[in-house]
Design a protein around this motif. Structure first.
Motif: not given
Length: 409
Positions: A370-380
């Motif tokens: 959950t901590l990673m997913i929104f960051f990853w979706i935003h950029f990639l």
């Protein structure tokens, strides 16, 4: 005590079922993807990812706790276990039916196609009335094989008769969702003709006891879903249906590979639980042998997925899914990693009495995802989801291995 010849029969039965599923999938999956296109296929998978939460809740933890209980008790106790679990699932289904109407009404800007939501919700009802856990627990997998063959064949025929354009996506969702309902009706015919004795009277305290017994595993399953299946839902919320379609199509390929291992893991789970009662040492040796053999085979498949990703995407998905090649390369080794986490977690920690340890691992993993997913979706976008899944699964596998080595001698 479950015998090895029974184990072999169940593995053969489930492989027969999986073989049919792959034949049908080889025919229907490319057909639906090509006919519906990325956007409408994405609409279906996004809605399925939401409805899947209700499937998880109605399943509770019974797909793991019920086979474990049935495999380690005498037949005279099967009725109490079966009836209690069925009543519990029906009660939970009633609550879920109320909440799905509430959610769809409140968040009508997200779930714009309410008809599609209710059509796919039929899959939840089907999963409630299809007691695959019972046949798994009593080691009679051939019944599962028969009813699944019939139900999937009916659904496949309907797909090819009625699905002709992308506008038929609701019908496509309907035919995909009625498979467990058909299977459930057929399985109850088997139960009423061969296992009448399992329909017994129960008390409210029996339901409370079952809920309490499976609570920790239920939490584990919910958190597993957060980092394995919910990512499709998150991706749909933050991007669009076309991107969801690209990602979901590749995830379907990975799920198919994972499905190859399901017959074995489903069959050995009650066998391991039964084996532990007589010899924990022999149970561990059996787990080690299975892990070694399965990891070698799955590793070869994962390497093949990575090397031939462009060929597989062109064959199964078509030219409109060329953007999915990179996704498949990132996710190619997920089957191997998932297998290892299953063997060290579900097949080892849970049967040996470390449900709470396994639960804590998956909770931490869900938080990490959950901590990673929104960051990853935003950029990639879709590729970011693939990386998030890979990192999370690696974390789960490594933690399960560490706990097995330190707690089980």
């Amino acid at each position: 005590m479950l015998k090895k010849d029974t184990l072999f029969e169940n593995i053969v039965s489930l492989f027969t079922l999986k073989g049919l599923e792959y034949i049908i999938g080889f025919i229907t999956f490319p057909y639906l993807v090509h006919t519906l296109g990325p956007t409408y296929y994405g609409v279906i998978t996004f809605t399925q990812s939401f409805i899947n939460y209700f499937t998880l809740v109605t399943d509770y933890s019974f797909n793991l706790t019920a086979p474990q209980q049935l495999a380690t008790t005498e037949p005279k106790y099967w009725g109490k276990i079966f009836t209690t679990i069925m009543y519990t699932k029906i009660i939970i289904l009633g609550l879920c039916s109320f909440f799905i109407v509430l959610f769809i009404t409140i968040f009508d800007n997200i779930f714009t196609n309410k008809i599609l939501c209710f059509v796919i919700y039929l899959n939840v009802i089907g999963n409630v009335i299809f007691p695959i856990w019972f046949f798994q627990g009593i080691q009679k997998m051939r019944y599962i094989t028969i009813v699944n063959i019939v139900s999937r064949t009916i659904a496949t025929v309907l797909i090819f008769i009625f699905i002709k354009t992308s506008n038929d996506y609701i019908l496509a969702a309907l035919f995909l969702s009625i498979t467990p309902i058909i299977a459930g009706c057929l399985s109850f015919f088997v139960l009423l003709t061969r296992y009448k004795f399992i329909f017994v009277k129960i008390r409210l305290s029996d339901i409370k006891e079952q809920i309490k017994y499976g609570w920790e595993i239920f939490l584990s399953i919910i958190f597993i879903n957060i980092y394995s299946s919910s990512n499709v839902f998150f991706l749909g919320l933050l991007t669009n249906n076309t991107i969801v379609g690209y990602f979901s199509a590749v995830k379907k390929i990975i799920d198919c590979i994972n499905g190859l291992l399901t017959p074995i893991t489903q069959a050995i789970y009650p066998y391991i639980n039964s084996k532990i009662k007589t010899s924990k040492k022999e149970a561990l040796l059996f787990i080690k042998k299975c892990t070694l053999i399965l990891s070698v085979g799955t590793g070869c498949i994962s390497i093949g997925l990575y090397i031939f990703s462009d060929v597989l995407v062109n064959i199964f998905l078509g030219k409109s899914f060329i953007s999915s090649i990179g996704l498949l390369k990132v996710m190619a080794f997920l089957p191997l990693i998932t297998l290892l986490s299953n063997m060290w977690g579900i097949q080892t920690l849970i049967p040996f009495g470390y449900k709470n340890v396994f639960s804590k691992i998956v909770i931490k993993s869900a938080i990490l995802n959950t901590l990673m997913i929104f960051f990853w979706i935003h950029f990639l976008e879709a590729e970011g989801v693939a990386y998030s899944m890979l990192i999370t699964e690696l974390f789960v596998t490594s933690m399960c291995y560490y706990k097995v080595k330190t707690k089980i001698k």
